[in-house]
Write a protein that holds these residues in place. Structure first.
Motif, PDB file in Angstrom:
ATOM      1  N   TYR A 136      -9.239 -43.361   4.225  1.00  0.00           N
ATOM      2  CA  TYR A 136      -9.180 -44.563   5.063  1.00  0.00           C
ATOM      3  C   TYR A 136     -10.492 -44.793   5.809  1.00  0.00           C
ATOM      4  N   ASN A 221      -8.000 -34.472  -2.355  1.00  0.00           N
ATOM      5  CA  ASN A 221      -6.965 -35.059  -1.505  1.00  0.00           C
ATOM      6  C   ASN A 221      -5.555 -34.656  -1.928  1.00  0.00           C
ATOM      7  N   ASN A 225      -2.928 -35.631   1.229  1.00  0.00           N
ATOM      8  CA  ASN A 225      -2.769 -36.922   0.553  1.00  0.00           C
ATOM      9  C   ASN A 225      -2.221 -37.997   1.491  1.00  0.00           C
ATOM     10  N   ILE A 227      -2.078 -41.292   0.472  1.00  0.00           N
ATOM     11  CA  ILE A 227      -1.733 -42.435  -0.363  1.00  0.00           C
ATOM     12  C   ILE A 227      -0.216 -42.527  -0.500  1.00  0.00           C
ATOM     13  N   THR A 228       0.342 -43.692  -0.264  1.00  0.00           N
ATOM     14  CA  THR A 228       1.790 -43.868  -0.264  1.00  0.00           C
ATOM     15  C   THR A 228       2.378 -43.776  -1.673  1.00  0.00           C
ATOM     16  N   TYR A 229       3.421 -42.957  -1.807  1.00  0.00           N
ATOM     17  CA  TYR A 229       4.179 -42.846  -3.053  1.00  0.00           C
ATOM     18  C   TYR A 229       5.620 -43.287  -2.786  1.00  0.00           C
TER      19      TYR A 229
END
Length: 312
Positions: A136, A221, A225, A227-229
């Motif tokens: 980000y 990462n 992590n 990042i949206t899953y």
């Protein structure tokens, strides 16, 4: 046996979320590694301490230690957002753990979904810490369209010159030998007066100090992590079966899933909340979490599914 000491910082209210992280580690434990959970706090209740001890009692290769921080001068720590003062407690880690060579610091808004025992032996390559990039922040700096956190602040205030070296401090294996030998712990506290209003608080300070005193070793990462899953019941069930019955990794996408946003999974039900709730149901805090977070709207059917899948 390998030894992996882990540190969390929290207050009494946040301990329930720390406990969920601990439970996620226990569910993915390696029995050739000794895990030591250290909780830094100012006001942890005896009730919470007892619940923490009970959580690990069936795991002979684990221990939990509660360390009370006294007479903290809170006025010197700058806060500008939803962050709690406890985030700065990690500045005291090198002083508290004087005999330790390394220690893994973990935030309490994440989930461990695979084994992390490799942190006990991974080579620092003479760096101050092992971290993962902040996707980000690096994206924000590359776009340079934020008036507050921009390249000028990054270069002039933080005195950093490579945006790819900005890390997320929520998962951080600290090289305590190097930090003490180079007096980097004192420089961490000095940065409080040198950078009076860090935009991302202690994370900015740690990035600045570490970057200018030897740097960090960046790893994937996968181990932090953001990042949206989409986490479905089917995925949770299959991952649990794969791990518990076939001794395989739960997933190949991440080992540590970090809820980095301002809205946490206990505050609102989102597409990635099931992973958090899957482990929360394995702790004695699940009822309290629903009671204290009225905005966490979860249907009875969903609660039933989560409870069933958490049995695996």
């Amino acid at each position: 046996m390998k030894f992996l000491p882990i540190v969390f910082t929290c207050d009494n209210n946040y301990f329930k979320y720390t406990a969920i992280v601990i439970k996620s580690i226990l569910c993915n434990i390696d029995f050739d590694t000794k895990y030591e959970f250290n909780i830094l706090s100012e006001d942890l209740s005896e009730k919470n301490k007892d619940l923490g001890k009970k959580m690990i009692q069936d795991y002979p290769n684990t221990s939990i230690i509660f360390i009370n921080l006294e007479q903290i001068d809170k006025e010197k720590f700058y806060l500008n957002s939803y962050m709690n003062i406890s985030t700065y407690y990690r500045f005291y880690i090198p002083e508290i753990f004087k005999t330790y060579e390394r220690i893994l610091y973990l935030d309490s808004d994440l989930i461990i979904d695979n084994s992390i025992s490799f942190y006990a032996t991974i080579d620092f390559e003479n760096k101050i810490a092992i971290t993962s990039p902040s996707i980000y922040i690096q994206k924000k700096l590359s776009e340079n369209n934020d008036d507050s956190f921009n390249l000028d602040y990054f270069n002039s205030t933080l005195k950093m010159n490579d945006i790819t070296q900005y890390f997320n401090a929520g998962v951080m294996l600290m090289n305590l030998d190097k930090i003490r030998n180079q007096a980097i712990d004192r420089k961490m506290f000095s940065s409080l007066t040198e950078i009076k209003e860090p935009y991302y608080q202690d994370q900015d300070l740690l990035n600045s100090v570490f970057h200018n005193n030897g740097g960090v070793k960046m790893i994937s990462n996968e181990f932090n992590n953001p990042i949206t899953y989409k986490i479905t019941f089917k995925r949770l069930f299959l991952n649990a079966v794969k791990h518990n019955f076939f001794n395989k990794k739960r997933n190949d996408w991440f080992t540590i899933y970090h809820y980095v946003g301002q809205i946490k999974p206990w505050q609102a039900y989102k597409i990635d909340s099931n992973l958090f709730l899957y482990y929360a149901y394995k702790t004695p805090f699940i009822s309290e979490i629903f009671q204290q977070n009225q905005a966490l709207k979860v249907s009875k059917l969903t609660k039933c599914k989560l409870w069933l899948v958490s049995l695996f």
